[in-house]
Design a protein around this motif. Sequence first.
Motif, short mmCIF file in Angstrom:
data_model
loop_
_atom_site.label_atom_id
_atom_site.label_comp_id
_atom_site.label_asym_id
_atom_site.label_seq_id
_atom_site.Cartn_x
_atom_site.Cartn_y
_atom_site.Cartn_z
N CYS A 43 0.78 -1.24 0.08
CA CYS A 43 -0.12 -0.04 -0.04
C CYS A 43 0.76 1.31 0.05
O CYS A 43 1.58 1.47 0.86
CB CYS A 43 -0.87 -0.15 0.92
N VAL A 134 -8.00 -1.30 1.03
CA VAL A 134 -6.64 -2.19 1.66
C VAL A 134 -6.88 -2.81 3.01
O VAL A 134 -6.33 -3.87 3.11
CB VAL A 134 -5.76 -0.90 1.83
N ALA A 135 -7.83 -2.36 3.79
CA ALA A 135 -8.17 -2.93 5.02
C ALA A 135 -9.00 -4.33 4.82
O ALA A 135 -8.73 -5.34 5.46
CB ALA A 135 -9.06 -1.98 5.87
N ALA A 138 -6.42 -6.88 3.29
CA ALA A 138 -5.53 -7.45 4.35
C ALA A 138 -6.28 -8.28 5.31
O ALA A 138 -5.66 -9.62 5.74
CB ALA A 138 -5.20 -6.23 5.02
N VAL A 145 0.43 -6.01 5.60
CA VAL A 145 0.40 -4.83 4.39
C VAL A 145 1.74 -4.23 4.88
O VAL A 145 2.57 -4.14 5.69
CB VAL A 145 -0.67 -3.90 5.15
N PRO A 147 3.70 -0.95 4.17
CA PRO A 147 3.45 0.35 3.97
C PRO A 147 4.64 0.78 2.88
O PRO A 147 5.66 0.52 3.11
CB PRO A 147 3.50 1.00 5.16
N LEU A 168 3.14 -5.08 8.26
CA LEU A 168 2.02 -4.59 9.35
C LEU A 168 1.19 -6.05 9.45
O LEU A 168 0.65 -6.13 8.79
CB LEU A 168 1.30 -3.46 9.13
N LEU A 170 -1.32 -6.61 11.75
CA LEU A 170 -2.80 -6.09 11.99
C LEU A 170 -3.25 -7.01 12.92
O LEU A 170 -4.58 -7.42 12.83
CB LEU A 170 -3.47 -5.82 10.73
N ILE A 186 -8.42 0.44 10.77
CA ILE A 186 -7.19 -0.27 10.14
C ILE A 186 -6.44 0.63 9.03
O ILE A 186 -5.39 0.76 8.99
CB ILE A 186 -7.67 -1.63 9.48
N THR A 187 -7.33 1.21 8.18
CA THR A 187 -6.77 1.96 7.22
C THR A 187 -6.35 3.19 7.63
O THR A 187 -5.17 3.55 7.06
CB THR A 187 -8.17 2.51 6.31
N ILE A 190 -2.74 2.10 8.62
CA ILE A 190 -1.76 1.87 7.63
C ILE A 190 -1.28 3.38 7.04
O ILE A 190 -0.24 3.44 6.71
CB ILE A 190 -2.72 1.29 6.47
N LYS A 193 1.21 5.01 8.71
CA LYS A 193 2.73 4.26 8.39
C LYS A 193 3.31 4.97 7.35
O LYS A 193 4.45 5.14 7.26
CB LYS A 193 2.75 2.82 8.67
#
Length: 201
Positions: A43, A134-135, A138, A145, A147, A168, A170, A186-187, A190, A193
Amino acid sequence: MKKRESWVYYVAVFLVKIWYAIMFKVEIIGKENIPKEGNAVLCSNHYSNYDPVSTALYLDRLPHYIAKKELFKNKLFAWILGQLGVFPIDRNVSMDMKAVKTAMKVLKEGEILGIFAEGRRVKEGEDVAAKAGVALFAMKGNAPVIPCAISGQYKFRHKIIVHYGEPLTLEEFRGQKLTTELMGQITEVIMSKVEELKVKE
């Protein structure tokens, strides 16, 4: 997903690397954070059409990127994109299920999915909320993820820095019901980061 063994892939990578060497001064940081095997979601921030190339070109494992469907209108270009593992998404609908299923298949097969969470190019100083895709990928794809932040200007002989952060996992979010609120949290983790990895001018 199509395995990238076609001649188009190898020729494209070779030619683009030459082009980049001429045009830009590229610095890669944290390449070791890309897992050698297993799935992952890469991401990154997004401000130029060059970004998918910059984040993928110097990796040993290249991600399958999601791209807007408009890029697939030209049959020849669509074929080339397909050979490179790129697949389309319709940004005019709230959720393109075909694209979601393709993305999940990429992760299920242990490959890397490339995504720009903001959904479009974002200019310097522009504030655009990242989308929760993205969340979703994942968590549903059970993938870490990675970053990634791209910094610099795509101008002749200017420096471009691509910084890959540590994966990550998560884990603190897994096992919970995947609500809209949770995906938002979560997003945010991410993208914070990603922001940390950017070169501050």
